[in-house]
Every structure is written in structure tokens, then in C-alpha cells.
Design a protein around this motif. Structure first.
Motif, PDB file in Angstrom:
ATOM      1  N   MET A 166      88.132  12.224  71.711  1.00 24.36           N
ATOM      2  CA  MET A 166      86.992  12.113  72.613  1.00 24.36           C
ATOM      3  C   MET A 166      87.042  10.847  73.454  1.00 24.36           C
ATOM      4  O   MET A 166      87.341   9.766  72.952  1.00 24.36           O
ATOM      5  N   LEU A 167      86.714  10.989  74.734  1.00 27.64           N
ATOM      6  CA  LEU A 167      86.247   9.886  75.561  1.00 27.64           C
ATOM      7  C   LEU A 167      84.754  10.109  75.778  1.00 27.64           C
ATOM      8  O   LEU A 167      84.330  11.238  76.045  1.00 27.64           O
ATOM      9  N   VAL A 168      83.961   9.050  75.681  1.00 30.21           N
ATOM     10  CA  VAL A 168      82.509   9.217  75.700  1.00 30.21           C
ATOM     11  C   VAL A 168      81.859   8.242  76.670  1.00 30.21           C
ATOM     12  O   VAL A 168      82.364   7.144  76.905  1.00 30.21           O
ATOM     13  N   SER A 169      80.707   8.654  77.189  1.00 31.23           N
ATOM     14  CA  SER A 169      79.999   7.827  78.164  1.00 31.23           C
ATOM     15  C   SER A 169      78.736   7.183  77.635  1.00 31.23           C
ATOM     16  O   SER A 169      78.198   6.275  78.262  1.00 31.23           O
ATOM     17  N   GLY A 170      78.215   7.664  76.480  1.00 35.60           N
ATOM     18  CA  GLY A 170      76.875   7.245  76.107  1.00 35.60           C
ATOM     19  C   GLY A 170      75.868   7.813  77.093  1.00 35.60           C
ATOM     20  O   GLY A 170      76.129   8.831  77.749  1.00 35.60           O
ATOM     21  N   PRO A 171      74.688   7.189  77.255  1.00 37.15           N
ATOM     22  CA  PRO A 171      73.667   7.725  78.159  1.00 37.15           C
ATOM     23  C   PRO A 171      74.151   7.729  79.617  1.00 37.15           C
ATOM     24  O   PRO A 171      74.755   6.763  80.079  1.00 37.15           O
ATOM     25  N   ALA A 172      73.874   8.819  80.313  1.00 39.23           N
ATOM     26  CA  ALA A 172      74.218   8.888  81.730  1.00 39.23           C
ATOM     27  C   ALA A 172      73.275   8.001  82.534  1.00 39.23           C
ATOM     28  O   ALA A 172      72.076   7.910  82.255  1.00 39.23           O
ATOM     29  N   MET A 173      73.827   7.355  83.554  1.00 42.88           N
ATOM     30  CA  MET A 173      73.031   6.472  84.405  1.00 42.88           C
ATOM     31  C   MET A 173      72.344   7.268  85.515  1.00 42.88           C
ATOM     32  O   MET A 173      72.938   8.180  86.087  1.00 42.88           O
ATOM     33  N   GLY A 174      71.109   6.897  85.823  1.00 42.02           N
ATOM     34  CA  GLY A 174      70.385   7.575  86.890  1.00 42.02           C
ATOM     35  C   GLY A 174      69.206   6.750  87.375  1.00 42.02           C
ATOM     36  O   GLY A 174      68.855   5.725  86.777  1.00 42.02           O
ATOM     37  N   ILE A 175      68.570   7.211  88.428  1.00 43.80           N
ATOM     38  CA  ILE A 175      67.448   6.492  89.013  1.00 43.80           C
ATOM     39  C   ILE A 175      66.140   6.854  88.308  1.00 43.80           C
ATOM     40  O   ILE A 175      66.044   7.878  87.633  1.00 43.80           O
ATOM     41  N   THR A 176      65.135   6.030  88.492  1.00 44.49           N
ATOM     42  CA  THR A 176      63.801   6.326  87.987  1.00 44.49           C
ATOM     43  C   THR A 176      63.306   7.647  88.564  1.00 44.49           C
ATOM     44  O   THR A 176      63.304   7.847  89.782  1.00 44.49           O
ATOM     45  N   GLY A 177      62.918   8.551  87.683  1.00 42.91           N
ATOM     46  CA  GLY A 177      62.409   9.849  88.110  1.00 42.91           C
ATOM     47  C   GLY A 177      63.467  10.853  88.494  1.00 42.91           C
ATOM     48  O   GLY A 177      63.144  11.969  88.916  1.00 42.91           O
ATOM     49  N   GLY A 178      64.730  10.499  88.331  1.00 46.26           N
ATOM     50  CA  GLY A 178      65.809  11.389  88.729  1.00 46.26           C
ATOM     51  C   GLY A 178      66.285  12.276  87.601  1.00 46.26           C
ATOM     52  O   GLY A 178      65.671  12.353  86.525  1.00 46.26           O
ATOM     53  N   HIS A 179      67.411  12.932  87.835  1.00 42.13           N
ATOM     54  CA  HIS A 179      67.926  13.917  86.892  1.00 42.13           C
ATOM     55  C   HIS A 179      68.225  13.319  85.529  1.00 42.13           C
ATOM     56  O   HIS A 179      68.079  14.004  84.514  1.00 42.13           O
ATOM     57  N   CYS A 180      68.626  12.072  85.453  1.00 44.25           N
ATOM     58  CA  CYS A 180      69.002  11.478  84.173  1.00 44.25           C
ATOM     59  C   CYS A 180      67.913  10.579  83.589  1.00 44.25           C
ATOM     60  O   CYS A 180      68.178   9.778  82.702  1.00 44.25           O
ATOM     61  N   ASP A 181      66.684  10.745  84.069  1.00 52.81           N
ATOM     62  CA  ASP A 181      65.524  10.083  83.474  1.00 52.81           C
ATOM     63  C   ASP A 181      64.816  11.086  82.564  1.00 52.81           C
ATOM     64  O   ASP A 181      65.143  12.277  82.552  1.00 52.81           O
ATOM     65  N   ASP A 182      63.854  10.612  81.785  1.00 53.19           N
ATOM     66  CA  ASP A 182      63.004  11.483  80.961  1.00 53.19           C
ATOM     67  C   ASP A 182      61.689  11.697  81.708  1.00 53.19           C
ATOM     68  O   ASP A 182      60.850  10.781  81.764  1.00 53.19           O
ATOM     69  N   ASN A 183      61.524  12.880  82.263  1.00 56.12           N
ATOM     70  CA  ASN A 183      60.408  13.124  83.188  1.00 56.12           C
ATOM     71  C   ASN A 183      59.341  14.074  82.664  1.00 56.12           C
ATOM     72  O   ASN A 183      58.445  14.472  83.410  1.00 56.12           O
ATOM     73  N   LEU A 184      59.400  14.444  81.397  1.00 59.63           N
ATOM     74  CA  LEU A 184      58.491  15.475  80.890  1.00 59.63           C
ATOM     75  C   LEU A 184      57.114  14.941  80.507  1.00 59.63           C
ATOM     76  O   LEU A 184      56.119  15.655  80.603  1.00 59.63           O
ATOM     77  N   LEU A 185      57.020  13.686  80.081  1.00 67.43           N
ATOM     78  CA  LEU A 185      55.748  13.142  79.614  1.00 67.43           C
ATOM     79  C   LEU A 185      54.951  12.514  80.752  1.00 67.43           C
ATOM     80  O   LEU A 185      55.529  11.994  81.714  1.00 67.43           O
ATOM     81  N   PRO A 186      53.622  12.516  80.671  1.00 64.41           N
ATOM     82  CA  PRO A 186      52.799  11.893  81.719  1.00 64.41           C
ATOM     83  C   PRO A 186      52.878  10.373  81.686  1.00 64.41           C
ATOM     84  O   PRO A 186      53.453   9.777  80.764  1.00 64.41           O
ATOM     85  N   ALA A 187      52.261   9.755  82.685  1.00 70.06           N
ATOM     86  CA  ALA A 187      52.452   8.321  82.948  1.00 70.06           C
ATOM     87  C   ALA A 187      52.053   7.430  81.786  1.00 70.06           C
ATOM     88  O   ALA A 187      52.666   6.370  81.578  1.00 70.06           O
ATOM     89  N   GLN A 188      51.023   7.817  81.022  1.00 66.05           N
ATOM     90  CA  GLN A 188      50.545   6.896  79.987  1.00 66.05           C
ATOM     91  C   GLN A 188      51.564   6.616  78.888  1.00 66.05           C
ATOM     92  O   GLN A 188      51.440   5.657  78.142  1.00 66.05           O
ATOM     93  N   TYR A 189      52.604   7.467  78.798  1.00 68.02           N
ATOM     94  CA  TYR A 189      53.621   7.250  77.770  1.00 68.02           C
ATOM     95  C   TYR A 189      54.741   6.325  78.230  1.00 68.02           C
ATOM     96  O   TYR A 189      55.521   5.839  77.410  1.00 68.02           O
ATOM     97  N   HIS A 190      54.857   6.095  79.514  1.00 67.82           N
ATOM     98  CA  HIS A 190      55.858   5.167  80.068  1.00 67.82           C
ATOM     99  C   HIS A 190      57.263   5.463  79.538  1.00 67.82           C
ATOM    100  O   HIS A 190      58.035   4.556  79.202  1.00 67.82           O
ATOM    101  N   GLN A 191      57.605   6.738  79.461  1.00 73.98           N
ATOM    102  CA  GLN A 191      58.912   7.131  78.942  1.00 73.98           C
ATOM    103  C   GLN A 191      60.002   6.903  79.993  1.00 73.98           C
ATOM    104  O   GLN A 191      59.852   7.304  81.151  1.00 73.98           O
ATOM    105  N   VAL A 192      61.082   6.269  79.600  1.00 73.87           N
ATOM    106  CA  VAL A 192      62.186   5.973  80.511  1.00 73.87           C
ATOM    107  C   VAL A 192      63.499   6.348  79.825  1.00 73.87           C
ATOM    108  O   VAL A 192      63.710   6.017  78.655  1.00 73.87           O
ATOM    109  N   GLY A 193      64.382   7.012  80.555  1.00 70.92           N
ATOM    110  CA  GLY A 193      65.673   7.390  79.997  1.00 70.92           C
ATOM    111  C   GLY A 193      66.545   6.194  79.675  1.00 70.92           C
ATOM    112  O   GLY A 193      66.438   5.139  80.321  1.00 70.92           O
TER     113      GLY A 193
END
Length: 440
Positions: A166-193
Motif C-alpha cells: 500500500m501507498l497511503v494518503s491519510g485524510p484527503a485535503m480540501g477546502i472548507t465546505g468542499g467535497h473533502c470536508d464534513d458537511n452533514l452536521l449543522p453549524a452548531q457542531y463546528h464539524q471540520v474534516g
């Protein structure tokens, strides 16, 4: 190592028990040079030329191919282990350069939100074995939470669990609110990928952090994606300048960069920034094709998942329309890129469809994209090894390379679908499937 990662790794190892201890012992014995293994092959396929050599013996010492010669010229010694594949066509192990080995086809948002790192680690143990047994002896994992793929890679390398190189990357890099962020929870949870970083200074720091925690390559999200909330697959995410900063740091520190990119602008910018591969490429156009050809950038199509989704997929509404939109255009555009001469390496996005079905991608390349069977096989062997920087280690059966060998019932150049039913798997000199897997 974080407490979460320690728990995940502990559960991985507890789950595996002692199932693979014989294979580990055999591997240690081979590395000690105690004996040779003679793989007696009915036919050996040279994936570089497409030529078949009949009645060949591959001599394996430790984890490496020592030589290949006509069977008639090689007499077994008393200490040799002999693997009889006289009725099979033998070729190098296959390579998938786009997997998510710690994930499964759980697209329901509730499942996404309740999937822990420990669960991902257990998934990885199961899926790594499935992938190896399917004949894929090397993979590139491009995205996993909290570096669970780093721990899995290390457990495989130490012989604790069975799986591909295996070659591995760990977490994929992305912008706030983009494809590689965690966008399912509402704002009060402050969830970030895990991989979110915005701006040049932040992306440089994130590259360095990923390398610090064990990443072999850097995965970035240059455009929106399909299985994510609130983003557009055609929209660019990182700017050209941000991607240039990512690539500069990664390359200087000896890591390649893979760019998730559906939209044409994002594909072009990522290529101009110097990434090593474009993943997906659904909306690729002539400008991006020309730039990729000029720079020698690989395209990694992930096409079989579209067929699987049509037949068996059951996506939530927030993903469904995006999947329909992408699948409506992707194959036509990628076929155009293949015909134009863009370099192709096989990648599947395993996890978007069930692990272990990776070889179905080859069927799509040949019977839908119009690739020759040899070109398709090369995408999963010599080309994929080149993209991974592993040409000296794997991708073809040659002396000095890893003894990664698979066997099938007939010549895959006659019917590439035979690779969906691999009968024999040896990885690094250890037999995991088929002749000799139990006794040797």
C-alpha cells in the motif's frame, strides 16, 4: 499516536486473530533464504509486450523473483517448494491506484456520521484481504479518516494482517465546505474534516502534517464531488495558486500528488499545478487533455462504479442527482481522452462499489472504452507501477522485482473478464490463494 488510532489498531489486530500466522511464518522463512519456491507456470504473460511463454518456471527467493526460465531447464532440489500452476496463465499481480480501503458502501448520512475510526480500521482489515484475494497485490489508498490507512499499511508490512502493498494518503485535503470536508452536521457542531485547509500557508502546513503522520502521497480535492453535501462536481475548489503550493511542498518532500477532479477547470488547474494524476476526470475537455499529454499526467478513470450504481446503487436523494449528472457524461469524455492518448492508470474508487470487484474496471476499459486488452492490462500493471513510483518493484514479472504473481484459467488477452476470477495469488513470495496456500 492518538488514543483513537491506538484503539483502532488494537481492534484491527484483535479481529484478525491468528488466521494469517502461517503466512507470516512462511514469509519469514523465505526471507531467511531457507528455500526456493518454484512456480511452475503453464503460460507466463509478459504485460509489456503481450507475448506468452509456455512452460516457464519462476524462481522465488524470499519476497523476490530470482529468475524465470523454461521449466525443462530447472530441476527442483530437495529443499525447494514447488507450486504447480501447469494449467494456468500467470502474470504480475494487479494494481489499483484509487481505493478507499477503510470505507464501505455505506452512503446513508446517519452511517457516515456514526462511523468511528475503529470501525474504519476493522473495515480496512476485511477489505485489504478481499482486495488481495481478488488478485490486486498493490494499491494506492487515496483518503482515510485519522490516518487509519497508515496504521493498516504498517500492520500489513509487519505481517500482522493480510493485504496488498500500500501507498497511503491519510485524510484527503480540501477546502472548507468542499467535497473533502464534513458537511452533514449543522453549524452548531463546528464539524471540520481532517484534511481541510484554506490558503497557501495553511495548505503547506497540511501537506507537512500529512507527511509527519505517515502519508506516502498527498490527495487533494480540486473540484466538488458526488458523494458529498452542498458542492458541485463541476466547480473548482482549490485555486491554482493553492495547488501549486501543495505540489511544490509535496514534490520537494518526495511525495506525489493525486487530484480528485471532475470539472474541466479543476482538471486543467490541477494539471498546470503539476499534480501527478487526475482522479475521475468526468468533465475532461480538449484543453485539459492537451495539458495532461504535454506534462505526462496520468488519468485515473473510475468507471465500473457507474455500472454498479445503475444496477445496485441506492443513494440518498442528496447524492442521487449528482451521480446521474456525472454518469451521463463521464464515459464519453474519458473515452475521448483515452483515444487522444492520455496516459491511463487503473483506479476504481473501491468503496463506492464493494471491495474485491476491482477487476471489473478492466472489462469497462475494454468493452466500453475501446481499449485493447493489452493496454487495459498495462493500465493495471506497468502504468500503475509507474504512477506509484514502483517500477523497480512491481508491475511486471522480472528478476529482482517482488514475487507478486497471480494465475487465471486462460489468457486474459483473449477475455479480460477472466481476471474477475483469479485462482492463484502470491504476494511477496507468500501464497495466499490457490496451490500451496495451506501447505506451504
Amino acid at each position: 499516536m492518538s488514543l483513537r488510532r491506538k484503539l483502532a489498531l488494537f481492534l484491527c489486530l484483535a479481529f484478525t486473530g491468528t488466521a494469517f500466522l502461517p503466512a507470516v511464518a512462511a514469509q519469514q522463512q523465505e526471507k531467511a533464504g531457507v528455500r526456493r519456491t518454484l512456480v511452475r507456470a503453464g503460460h507466463v504473460l509478459d504485460v509489456k509486450t503481450g507475448k506468452i511463454a509456455d512452460a516457464q518456471t519462476i524462481v522465488v527467493v524470499g519476497d523476490t523473483i530470482q529468475s524465470i526460465a523454461p521449466t525443462a531447464s530447472l530441476t527442483a532440489e530437495a529443499s525447494d517448494a514447488v507450486v504447480d500452476l501447469g494449467g494456468m496463465t500467470v502474470m504480475p499481480g494487479l494494481i489499483d491506484v484509487h481505493t478507499h480501503i477503510t470505507m464501505n458502501t455505506d452512503f446513508d448520512p446517519f452511517r457516515e456520521l456514526t462511523s468511528t475510526d475503529a470501525k474504519q480500521a476493522i473495515n480496512g482489515v476485511v477489505n485489504a484481504r478481499l482486495t488481495l484475494m481478488a488478485g490486486f497485490t498493490s494499491i494506492r489508498n487515496v483518503g482515510a479518516g485519522d490516518y487509519t490507512d497508515v496504521d493498516l499499511r504498517d500492520a500489513i508490512n509487519s505481517g500482522q494482517v493480510a493485504g496488498p502493498h500500500m501507498l497511503v494518503s491519510g485524510p484527503a485535503m480540501g477546502i472548507t465546505g468542499g467535497h473533502c470536508d464534513d458537511n452533514l452536521l449543522p453549524a452548531q457542531y463546528h464539524q471540520v474534516g481532517d484534511g481541510v485547509a484554506d490558503g497557501i500557508a495553511a495548505v503547506q502546513q497540511k501537506v507537512r502534517q500529512s507527511i509527519k503522520y505517515g502519508a506516502d502521497l498527498i490527495k487533494i480535492c480540486a473540484t466538488g464531488g458526488v458523494l458529498s453535501k452542498g458542492d458541485d462536481p463541476q466547480a473548482s475548489q482549490y485555486t491554482l495558486e493553492e495547488m501549486q503550493a501543495i505540489v511544490a511542498d509535496a514534490h520537494r518532500l518526495g511525495r506525489k500528488v493525486a487530484a480528485h477532479a471532475h470539472g474541466a477547470q479543476g482538471i486543467l488547474w490541477a494539471t498546470e499545478a503539476g499534480v501527478d494524476s487526475i482522479e475521475h476526470g468526468s468533465y475532461i475537455n480538449d484543453a485539459a487533455i492537451a495539458e495532461m499529454k504535454m506534462r505526462g499526467t496520468y488519468l485515473v478513470p473510475t468507471l465500473y462504479l457507474q455500472d454498479w450504481m445503475v444496477e445496485k446503487g441506492n443513494l440518498p436523494a442528496l447524492y442521487h442527482q449528482k451521480m446521474l449528472d456525472v454518469t451521463a457524461v463521464a464515459k464519453k469524455n474519458i473515452k475521448h481522452a483515452i483515444e487522444a492518448g492520455v496516459k491511463i492508470a487503473l483506479g476504481t474508487d473501491a468503496a463506492v462499489y464493494p471491495h474485491g470487484l476491482n477487476a471489473h474496471e478492466l472489462d469497462v476499459y475494454v468493452n466500453q472504452m475501446g481499449m485493447s486488452p493489452l493496454a487495459a492490462l498495462q493500465s493495471a500493471t506497468v502504468n500503475a507501477a509507474d504512477l506509484m513510483g514502483w517500477t523497480a518493484k512491481t508491475g511486471s514479472l522480472e528478476a529482482g522485482k517482488w514475487a507478486d504473481i497471480i494465475g487465471v484459467d486462460k489468457n486474459p488477452l483473449d477475455d479480460v473478464r477472466v481476471l474477475q476470477d483469479v485462482k492463484f495469488v502470491m504476494k511477496a513470495g507468500v501464497v495466499y490463494k490457490g496451490e500451496g496456500s495451506a501447505a506451504k
